[in-house]
Design a protein around this motif. Sequence first.
Motif, PDB file in Angstrom:
ATOM      1  N   SER A 106       0.818  -1.214   0.000  1.00 50.82           N
ATOM      2  CA  SER A 106       0.000   0.000   0.000  1.00 50.82           C
ATOM      3  C   SER A 106       0.851   1.264   0.000  1.00 50.82           C
ATOM      4  N   GLY A 107       2.149   1.124   0.329  1.00 54.94           N
ATOM      5  CA  GLY A 107       3.057   2.269   0.283  1.00 54.94           C
ATOM      6  C   GLY A 107       3.217   2.834  -1.115  1.00 54.94           C
ATOM      7  N   LEU A 108       2.731   2.123  -2.131  1.00 54.68           N
ATOM      8  CA  LEU A 108       2.785   2.637  -3.503  1.00 54.68           C
ATOM      9  C   LEU A 108       2.057   3.968  -3.651  1.00 54.68           C
ATOM     10  N   LEU A 109       1.093   4.229  -2.756  1.00 54.20           N
ATOM     11  CA  LEU A 109       0.271   5.430  -2.936  1.00 54.20           C
ATOM     12  C   LEU A 109       0.950   6.713  -2.447  1.00 54.20           C
ATOM     13  N   LYS A 110       2.104   6.581  -1.751  1.00 51.96           N
ATOM     14  CA  LYS A 110       2.750   7.807  -1.269  1.00 51.96           C
ATOM     15  C   LYS A 110       4.244   7.783  -1.579  1.00 51.96           C
ATOM     16  N   PRO A 111       4.873   8.964  -1.591  1.00 49.74           N
ATOM     17  CA  PRO A 111       6.290   9.033  -1.937  1.00 49.74           C
ATOM     18  C   PRO A 111       7.157   8.274  -0.937  1.00 49.74           C
ATOM     19  N   GLY A 112       8.266   7.719  -1.458  1.00 49.25           N
ATOM     20  CA  GLY A 112       9.214   7.042  -0.591  1.00 49.25           C
ATOM     21  C   GLY A 112       9.997   8.034   0.251  1.00 49.25           C
ATOM     22  N   GLU A 113      10.723   7.503   1.192  1.00 51.64           N
ATOM     23  CA  GLU A 113      11.552   8.319   2.073  1.00 51.64           C
ATOM     24  C   GLU A 113      13.009   7.890   1.936  1.00 51.64           C
ATOM     25  N   ALA A 114      13.867   8.861   1.884  1.00 49.97           N
ATOM     26  CA  ALA A 114      15.283   8.556   1.725  1.00 49.97           C
ATOM     27  C   ALA A 114      15.789   7.795   2.952  1.00 49.97           C
ATOM     28  N   SER A 115      16.484   6.722   2.678  1.00 53.25           N
ATOM     29  CA  SER A 115      17.122   5.949   3.740  1.00 53.25           C
ATOM     30  C   SER A 115      18.500   5.552   3.262  1.00 53.25           C
ATOM     31  N   GLU A 116      19.314   5.105   4.173  1.00 52.66           N
ATOM     32  CA  GLU A 116      20.685   4.739   3.812  1.00 52.66           C
ATOM     33  C   GLU A 116      20.696   3.631   2.763  1.00 52.66           C
ATOM     34  N   GLY A 117      19.848   2.628   2.953  1.00 52.56           N
ATOM     35  CA  GLY A 117      19.829   1.512   2.014  1.00 52.56           C
ATOM     36  C   GLY A 117      19.367   1.921   0.636  1.00 52.56           C
TER      37      GLY A 117
END
Length: 549
Positions: A64-75
């Motif tokens: 369901s995270g497809l509906l919102k922008p991702g968040e920058a992470s180290e990986g």
Amino acid sequence: MSKIDFAITEEGKRISILSDKINRHGFIAGATGTGKTVSLKVLAEKFSSLGIPVFVSDVKGDLSGLLKPGEASEGIEKRREECKLTEEEFRYQGFPVELFALSKEEGIPLRCTISEMGPLLLSRVLNCTDVQSDILRVVFRIADEEGLLLIDTKDLRSVLQYVAENSKEYSASFGNLPTQSLNALIRSVVAMEEAGGKEFFGEPALDVKDFFRQNEKGQGIIHLFNAKKIMGEPKLYSTFLLYLLSELYELLPEVGDLEKPRFVFFFDEAHLLFDDAPKALLDKLNQITRLIRSKGVGIYYITQSPSDIPDAILAQCGNKIQHGLRAYTPAERKKIRAAADSFRENPAFSSEEVLENLGTGEALISCLEEDGSPAIVEKAKIFPPQSYLGEASPEEQDKAVKASTLYIRYGEAVDRDSAYEFLHRKGKEEQERFQKELEEKEAEKNRLLQEKAEEKERAKQEKEEEKAQRLKEKEEEKERLRQERETEKERSKQKTVMKSVGRSVSGSIGREIGSGIGKSVFGKGLGRRLGGNIGAAFGRGILETLFGK
């Protein structure tokens, strides 16, 4: 034709899938935790950006995270650098998502009717034996011929019960319909209802044409089916997805080879579709996979090992993404060897050895070339997703659901008049008719009893009247006889009196006459006495002669 980059080799070579080859199907395979879900997510994002609508089954609830922008992470940032993605190529963004589920509390309700699914697919959901499957087909035919709409599970239960109650009548046309098998089917329907089928079967049923949509930016809509709740019943899950494929296959016209497909279908946990599937079902799936690409639809099977997919279907998957596999037994070693052999060999490495040593997010990839031939297998790293890696919050999901125009159309269930209501009315009418017949019979019985009682009472009364009449007549006869006796007695008395008087008078007269005669004949003393006595006797004799003694 467009090239869709989605991975990169260690040497910096980008791996692409050609847009006009997307409908040649594919698979994403690999052991748990090797990155299959991310690969699925990246392809869904790429296809959406190209304007291709997508259907994805979310078995773990983390897409369901497809509906919102991702968040920058180290990986993610590290993978972005490894993939040499520019800012123009990669930016965190959400994608247009429609969230579907079994109930409106979790998403836009996905429904289909019993009739639309049909007896073949339904037999699998109900775990039918061959005999039960045949009976179910007969039940569907009876429903069609008698105009009984099979929309939801209560319709199916009602028709099964109706056929069971009238099995002898139907046996003449359809052969023996054992009540035991029909009752077993009813129990299976009840079990399916408890597993979620009660919510799934109904109206308004999904129109698959609603899948072919883009947003105002030209992005293809990603239709995400939250399958967590239904995964407890894997046959219901897999059969429903097969139903969707069947609907697409039946409804879409032939379009030939397009520059890009009209629709892409991702089938997660695909092994559930093939496990214990009857031959008829596998044949149908093989046919759909082979022919649906000409209707502009691509199918991508997601599973742990390519060996989970039947060879006839696996042979039609031109685009392959194979994540790492682990071998702890000879059987697993055999699966790795078979997976490696399915690729066009790369002389630079051993596919079998690489498969056991791939890291998370790495894969052996082979897509179709422009001429339709499979490319040489490459070891590559999958691009990072641009959308949120994880599950959207319940509030975010609810907001997305309520904002959808499809929620207005499918949100509320509609229970229209169908087999259950018809048979319920019919049963009620028959019950009322039966009750009326009982009442009429009871009334007739009471009438006859009343007539019998009245007849008995009338006979009794007549008997009593007859008895009274006889007593009256007897009394009257008795009175008549008494009166006659009284009259006779009175007459006798009067006769006696008259007789006595007559004798006295006749005696006196006779004596007077006799005395007169005697006096003249025998002298005054003796003659008179003798003549008187004779005269009296003579007078009495004459009187008795006239009136009787």
